[in-house]
Design an enzyme around this catalytic site. Structure first.
Site, PDB file in Angstrom:
ATOM      1  N   GLU A 256     -41.973  39.227  32.364  1.00 48.50           N
ATOM      2  CA  GLU A 256     -41.499  38.002  31.318  1.00 48.50           C
ATOM      3  C   GLU A 256     -41.360  36.849  32.494  1.00 48.50           C
ATOM      4  O   GLU A 256     -39.733  36.733  32.586  1.00 48.50           O
ATOM      5  CB  GLU A 256     -40.059  38.853  31.693  1.00 48.50           C
ATOM      6  CG  GLU A 256     -39.919  40.564  30.451  1.00 48.50           C
ATOM      7  CD  GLU A 256     -39.173  41.235  30.397  1.00 48.50           C
ATOM      8  OE1 GLU A 256     -37.667  40.187  31.128  1.00 48.50           O
ATOM      9  OE2 GLU A 256     -38.382  41.760  29.488  1.00 48.50           O
ATOM     10  N   GLY A 258     -40.706  33.371  33.684  1.00 48.84           N
ATOM     11  CA  GLY A 258     -40.098  32.041  32.189  1.00 48.84           C
ATOM     12  C   GLY A 258     -40.275  31.268  33.763  1.00 48.84           C
ATOM     13  O   GLY A 258     -40.579  30.053  33.227  1.00 48.84           O
ATOM     14  N   ARG A 296     -28.630  22.918  36.954  1.00 49.29           N
ATOM     15  CA  ARG A 296     -29.013  23.464  37.462  1.00 49.29           C
ATOM     16  C   ARG A 296     -28.369  22.994  38.921  1.00 49.29           C
ATOM     17  O   ARG A 296     -28.020  24.212  40.073  1.00 49.29           O
ATOM     18  CB  ARG A 296     -30.535  23.742  37.681  1.00 49.29           C
ATOM     19  CG  ARG A 296     -31.205  24.324  36.960  1.00 49.29           C
ATOM     20  CD  ARG A 296     -32.447  24.815  36.370  1.00 49.29           C
ATOM     21  NE  ARG A 296     -32.237  25.629  37.397  1.00 49.29           N
ATOM     22  CZ  ARG A 296     -32.796  26.270  39.073  1.00 49.29           C
ATOM     23  NH1 ARG A 296     -33.410  24.683  39.537  1.00 49.29           N
ATOM     24  NH2 ARG A 296     -32.505  26.684  39.675  1.00 49.29           N
ATOM     25  N   CYS A 326     -18.015  12.562  33.556  1.00 51.39           N
ATOM     26  CA  CYS A 326     -16.303  12.293  34.243  1.00 51.39           C
ATOM     27  C   CYS A 326     -15.887  13.606  35.084  1.00 51.39           C
ATOM     28  O   CYS A 326     -15.134  14.900  34.598  1.00 51.39           O
ATOM     29  CB  CYS A 326     -15.009  11.787  32.702  1.00 51.39           C
ATOM     30  SG  CYS A 326     -13.752  12.194  33.537  1.00 51.39           S
TER      31      CYS A 326
HETATM   32  C1  LIG Z   1     -34.224  40.042  31.318  1.00 49.40           C
HETATM   33  C2  LIG Z   1     -34.604  38.526  32.376  1.00 49.40           C
HETATM   34  N1  LIG Z   1     -36.333  38.630  32.152  1.00 49.40           N
HETATM   35  C3  LIG Z   1     -36.742  37.787  32.184  1.00 49.40           C
HETATM   36  C4  LIG Z   1     -36.201  36.446  33.420  1.00 49.40           C
HETATM   37  C5  LIG Z   1     -36.924  35.229  33.527  1.00 49.40           C
HETATM   38  O1  LIG Z   1     -37.029  34.890  35.017  1.00 49.40           O
HETATM   39  P1  LIG Z   1     -37.590  33.707  35.711  1.00 49.40           P
HETATM   40  O2  LIG Z   1     -37.672  32.904  34.753  1.00 49.40           O
HETATM   41  O3  LIG Z   1     -37.204  34.092  36.950  1.00 49.40           O
HETATM   42  O4  LIG Z   1     -38.685  34.578  35.407  1.00 49.40           O
HETATM   43  C6  LIG Z   1     -35.266  36.929  33.103  1.00 49.40           C
HETATM   44  C7  LIG Z   1     -33.634  35.939  33.916  1.00 49.40           C
HETATM   45  O5  LIG Z   1     -32.930  35.313  34.076  1.00 49.40           O
HETATM   46  C8  LIG Z   1     -34.462  38.015  32.326  1.00 49.40           C
HETATM   47  O6  LIG Z   1     -33.368  37.819  32.626  1.00 49.40           O
END
Ligand SMILES: Cc1ncc(COP(=O)(O)O)c(C=O)c1O
Length: 396
Positions: A256, A258, A296, A326
């Site tokens: 997964e 991101g 961030r 502000c």
């Molecule tokens: C369950 C789960 N999957 C995937 C991700 C994606 O993480 P990243 O963007 O670090 O690959 C996150 C991010 O917090 C997550 O909580």
């Protein structure tokens, strides 16, 4: 950039389609030798055009809320391509996921398992579920980005996982199909991911021996990028670290990612609104963008490179690069070397494609910025800037 800004204004998120494609391809190549599916973590960026691009590349989706499920569907993902994670899923969200028949609902507790079971039985279906385990592994990242340590709120502590999986298999409304883990984010060291893969594979073998056959192991996301411009975490090293254990399990692998896919593909462009240089105080560059567009730096003490879009010749000075809000913590860069900078110059904040727009807010009644995709030799607005009417639409 000048053309785009003339038409769209600032602040502005700008994405590169080719960079999204190449990051995705690097991950796919790394895991080529083993059956796997990449589920893009929508929490990093859920703009529909980005999701459609990734769907077109064959990715699935990892949704973390009812809203993200909705975004995935609107981007054209089938329910069978969506995994649903989340530490506090409401009954409504769970029921929607059960009704849709998503690929897996990642279960966070035995209480949640009972709720899903009841919802599925009420609908006369079996919900596909995976158990999210908390393996108590340190991801070696910023404390706010750790999710797999015992004191983090996520998942079921590993020692309770095997009995719970056996129990899930006995529930008439549940079809346990996998085990899920997510250690944390912005990980540059793959050793913790290898340990997590081993824990998941061992657990899968243990419950298989007890008669619970699963389909997949989901290793979550977390692969980091080089915000300072040095080397990225390497997808090939990641695959080499986790695949030996996964192979032993024989199960399909889900990942997964991101940030790795979208962070380097996006920049935030702002304009210099003011400059200040008084003796005895820092030199300030005040931008027309700040924590409302990119939180961030404030939230995670994150470093993003900041560059002038058209650098001017001249001596470098060190600046505090701040936003217009502000809030003292509205600082995008501390003590940054930049050449001569004047009001109206364009400034780009790099690697802002993940956890950027998705965390934007209307604080100080600011409008959400526009987003633009640069691809196939041209560019297009993929989200228009909010108008003031948008801002007040839901109010009496
Ligand atoms: C369950 C789960 N999957 C995937 C991700 C994606 O993480 P990243 O963007 O670090 O690959 C996150 C991010 O917090 C997550 O909580």
């Amino acid at each position: 950039m000048a053309d785009i800004v003339r038409e769209v204004g600032t602040p502005l998120y700008l994405y590169s389609g080719p960079l999204v494609r190449s990051a995705c391809a690097r991950l796919e190549r790394a895991f080529d030798s083993y059956p796997h599916t990449l589920h893009f973590a929508m929490k990093a960026n859920s703009t529909l055009a980005i999701l459609r691009l990734l769907r077109g590349l064959g990715a699935g989706a990892d949704a973390n809320s009812g809203g993200e499920i909705e975004a995935a569907l609107r981007a054209g993902f089938e329910p069978s391509q969506i995994v649903f994670t989340g530490v506090g899923k409401t009954r409504d969200e769970l029921d929607r996921a059960v009704a849709l028949g998503v690929k897996a609902i990642n279960i966070e507790s035995d209480g949640e398992a009972d709720r899903i079971d009841a919802l599925a039985r009420a609908r006369g279906v079996k919900a596909r579920v995976a158990l999210r385990v908390n393996p108590d592994i340190d991801p070696n990242t910023h404390a706010h980005m750790s999710t797999g340590l015992r004191f983090n709120k996520f998942g079921v502590p590993i020692e309770f996982a095997a009995p719970l999986l056996r129990e899930l298999a006995r529930k008439p409304g549940l079809d346990p199909v996998g085990i899920h883990v997510h250690l944390g984010s912005q990980m540059l060291d793959v050793a913790p991911l290898a340990r997590a893969a081993r824990v998941l594979a061992d657990l899968a073998c243990e419950v298989r021996d007890a008669g619970v056959g699963l389909e997949h192991l989901d290793l979550g996301g977390g692969l980091g990028i080089a915000y300072d411009g040095t080397a990225h975490a390497d997808p090939a090293a990641y695959a080499a670290a986790v695949l030996p254990a996964v192979r032993e399990s024989g199960l399909h692998l889900l990942i997964e990612p991101g940030r790795f896919i979208v962070a380097p593909a996006g920049i935030l462009v702002g304009r210099v609104a003011d400059t200040k240089a008084y003796s005895g105080s820092p030199r300030f560059i005040v931008l027309d963008t700040g924590m409302t567009e990119l939180i961030r730096p404030m939230l995670y003490e994150a470093f993003h490179r900041i560059v002038a879009v058209t650098p001017t010749e001249g001596p470098e000075e060190r600046y505090e690069v701040v936003g217009p809000l502000c809030e003292t913590s509205d600082t995008l860069g501390h003590d940054r070397p930049l050449g001569p900078v004047a009001v109206d110059d364009l400034i780009a904040v790099l690697d802002a494609g993940a956890y950027g727009f998705v965390m934007a807010s209307n604080y100080n009644r600011r409008r959400m910025p526009a987003e633009v995709m640069v691809d196939e030799g041209g560019w297009r607005i993929i989200r228009r800037r909010q108008t003031y009417d948008d801002l007040f639409r839901n109010e009496e």
